[in-house]
Scaffold this motif. Structure first.
Motif: not given
Length: 767
Positions: A458-480
């Motif tokens: 659940t996002l805290l109030p105001g976080e829905e406008t930031k839309r930050d990306v999460p940190k990468a995992n091993v799958t993210t590295f593989a994709i890139m």
């Protein structure tokens, strides 16, 4: 003779190779909630048309059945023969127990009390049995029949049967039902249905059972299983009309007969039957009842109705009642069955929306993940982007796996803005991973849901406008890494590889495949094998990677390219074809017992299964190992079910052309090719193969017309046995039969299949 002795002495030497090894990693266990059964593969049953009947006669019999139900009487008349009225008291007591048995047949100890009174009355009055009504016989039989007995044959039932025969009574309805059901279950369906209809019409001069609920229930069930939904529904409706309080599960069987049909009117009727059953059962409807209707709608591919039942399970508090692991897996199992019907992104959207509205928040991350996965599989980048927006707009915190699925979907698109957007998101995720100090561990869905807390998604109030990306995992590295490698941007690949190593993330099979493919494309064949060994041959207690099918295919492709190049053909740090074949066999032993083994096989064979046989035979041909080729072909057919490609016989002929040239120099081989003798030898070997094939057809009595009618698999097996005979014929030209068989046995041992047969003829039988 001297050459054969040398061959045998060479074969008995122990295998000395640094590559002989076994996998020390195992595939990940399959989550229990993933269904093994696919409802979309069910073939609708062929509906048996209902035979025409005499309507007037049927109506008359139906009125008689209704009258018999109203006039049903199971009480015995009182007897006044005993001046002390003992029999009268016992008879009244027996009548009381019979009434109780009719109202509450499951009452504990009732069958024994009824039996004791029956025995006393029969002992005091020898004419007592003649006064027992038909319905009383049925009740006593039913009550004694349902009680388990230690003997194979219940002696009380034997006594009842003798007493009924003594007073020339019929067998009870339970006995008649047991007989007809036995006929039906033993394969005599038509005879059982015919005799049941004779009972119903009174055409067999037996006592009437057609108005009794047990007889009606059996008829409805038999016609439903036989494939006559209309007749089964007609009988079931009369059953509940005559006996409104009768409890039976036959409605579920009749329902399944309607959903198994491919007629629209039967499907419409099935929906009505579900609503009627649900309305009648009310709060007594258990999860097993819901499942019967849920599975039926899945088999009929009725997504709307299946979703309705799934929603009713939750609203009826039969599903998703707690976060206990076993309860979570029940939800996920049924949810994944629904996903089977999502044949396009719009259907998946309807499933996702209803699941989000019906299920608790703990399940939302999993639902969104499967939703995104469908967008990836169906190549719908716009849907994936809109879905991520939907998560943010509803106050949901997208996780790393959601962004990874978005990256894959966008990168599959041919749209340049989509690809650029994916690159931007991916690099931002990698930067977040560089800042983070904690390592990412992907937990199973059931574990994540069981340990769920509201702050996880659940996002805290105001976080829905930031839309930050999460940190990468091993799958993210593989994709890139894969993306930039495909664009030959090696500087990005090197940077990402260093970042991955610094992050300490544990590689998975996808990353291993990408790294191996990159090294293969760069011509660094030795490093491909080193990457594979370092991740799959790990010490006990160490986390490793179990290779997928694409991993094994990459190894075979690498070996073929390495053997094709004279500069790397003799590299001692690369496996030999027999060793890689043994590795593949060992790998498949871990996969083939799983219900998702087809997924591993698809990765190994890609889109063309026959191409794998050509790839493997190419590898054996470069090492001039015709015995290994023979073993490899039989392993592919018998272990993997892979048929020969059209190029395999030609490649075997080419390989066989070198069998007679084992002792000549490389220079002589070159001259042999260029002076056209090699081409003539190939033609000669082709004629030999054709001759062996024709002789085999003659021995088997297969004419040209018969051969044309053979299935693809039958032709393949015929060709494989012919190739096996052909290879032995060629090998016999330079070795004795015992040497030939010894070489083949040695190849089988090195490949890990010492007991496998390699053709229907050995070297002693071939010409």
């Amino acid at each position: 003779m001297l050459h054969s002795l040398r061959t045998i002495s060479r074969l008995v030497r122990p295998l000395q190779s640094s590559h002989a090894r076994f996998l020390t990693t195992l595939p990940k266990p399959i989550p229990t909630y993933l269904p093994q059964w696919d409802p979309t593969r069910r073939i609708p049953l062929k509906v048996v048309p209902t035979e025409p009947r005499d309507v007037a006669r049927d109506d008359a019999r139906k009125r008689e059945r209704a009258q018999l139900c109203r006039s049903k009487n199971f009480e015995l008349p009182s007897l006044d023969a005993d001046p002390e009225h003992v029999n009268r008291d016992e008879t009244n007591r027996l009548n009381g127990f019979l009434r109780l048995a009719d109202e509450e047949p499951d009452l504990e100890g009732l069958h024994m009390r009824l039996w004791e009174i029956y025995r006393r009355l029969k002992k005091r009055d020898s004419k007592f049995v003649y006064s027992v009504p038909d319905e009383a016989w049925d009740l006593m039989w039913k009550l004694q029949e349902r009680e388990p007995h230690k003997d194979a044959v219940n002696p009380r039932l034997v006594t009842l049967r003798k007493d009924m025969h003594k007073c020339r009574r019929y067998e009870p309805v339970g006995c008649r039902v047991q007989y007809l059901d036995g006929l039906f279950q033993n394969g005599h369906e038509e005879q059982a249905l015919e005799e049941w209809e004779e009972d119903r019409q009174g055409a067999n001069n037996l006592s009437r059972h057609d108005y009794k609920p047990e007889h009606l229930e059996l008829g409805a069930r038999m016609f439903a299983i036989y494939g006559d939904p209309d007749r089964s529904r007609e009988i079931m409706e009369e059953l509940f009309e005559l006996h409104p309080t009768y409890m039976s599960s036959v409605a579920k069987t009749v329902f399944r007969a309607h959903t198994s049909s491919d007629l629209v009117q039967h499907h419409d009727m099935a929906k009505k039957m579900y609503k009627d059953y649900k309305g009648k059962s009310g709060e007594d409807m258990v999860l097993e009842d819901y499942d019967a209707f849920f599975i039926g709608f899945l088999e009929a591919r009725h997504l709307i109705n299946a979703k309705m039942v799934f929603r009713d399970m939750i609203r009826g508090h039969r599903l998703a009642t707690s976060y206990l692991p076993e309860e979570v897996e029940k939800v996920l199992e049924r949810l994944h069955l629904l996903y089977r019907l999502a044949t396009d992104i719009s259907k998946m959207t309807t499933i996702g929306l209803q699941a989000i509205s019906a299920l608790p928040e703990a399940y939302h991350a999993h639902v969104f993940g499967q939703w995104m996965r469908s967008a990836l599989a169906m190549n719908a980048p716009n849907a994936a982007a809109q879905l991520l927006d939907l998560m943010f707009n509803h106050g949901f915190r997208p996780q790393t796996n959601h962004f990874n699925l978005l990256l894959k979907t966008l990168m599959r698109s041919d749209d340049v803005p989509n690809i650029s957007n994916a690159e931007n998101i991916g690099w931002r995720m990698i930067e977040e991973a560089r800042k983070a100090s904690t390592k990412y561990r992907r937990a199973p869905a059931s574990e994540t849901i069981s340990k769920w807390t509201k702050k996880m998604i659940t996002l805290l109030p105001g976080e829905e406008t930031k839309r930050d990306v999460p940190k990468a995992n091993v799958t993210t590295f593989a994709i890139m890494i894969k993306h930039h490698a495909s664009k030959l941007q090696w500087e990005h690949v090197d940077y990402l590889t260093r970042r991955l190593k610094e992050s300490g993330l544990q590689p998975d099979s996808d990353l291993m495949d990408i790294l191996m493919d990159i090294k293969c494309r760069q011509g660094k064949f030795r490093e491909v094998w080193e990457i594979y060994k370092s991740l799959t041959d790990v010490p006990e207690g160490t986390v490793g990677v179990f290779p997928g099918g694409s991993s094994m295919r990459c190894l075979w492709k690498t070996l073929r390219l390495a053997l094709e190049d004279p500069a790397t053909r003799g590299d001692p740090d690369l496996p030999r074809p027999r060793e890689l074949l043994a590795e593949t066999v060992q790998w498949w032993k871990h996969c083939q017992a799983r219900h998702d083994a087809e997924r591993f096989l698809i990765g190994l064979t890609s889109t063309d299964r026959g191409a794998l046989s050509t790839l493997i035979i190419h590898c054996f041909s470069y090492t001039n190992d015709i015995a290994g080729s023979l073993v490899g072909l039989h392993i592919l057919r018998k272990q993997f079910g892979i048929l020969l490609s059209d190029q395999v016989p030609e490649k075997i002929h080419s390989q066989a052309a070198w069998v007679d040239l084992n002792h000549i120099t490389e220079h002589e081989r070159s001259r042999f090719i260029h002076n056209s003798v090699y081409k003539k030898n190939l033609e000669k070997l082709g004629h030999v193969y054709d001759m062996l094939l024709e002789r085999r057809k003659q021995r088997l009595g297969i004419s040209e017309d018969d051969y044309a009618q053979l299935s693809v698999e039958e032709r393949n097996d015929l060709g494989l046995n012919t190739l096996s005979e052909f290879i032995r014929v060629i090998m016999k030209r330079s070795d004795f039969p015992e040497s030939v068989e010894a070489m083949i046995d040695h190849a089988k041992e090195q490949a890990g299949v010492p007991d496998m047969s390699t053709g229907d003829m050995d070297a002693f039988q071939v010409a």
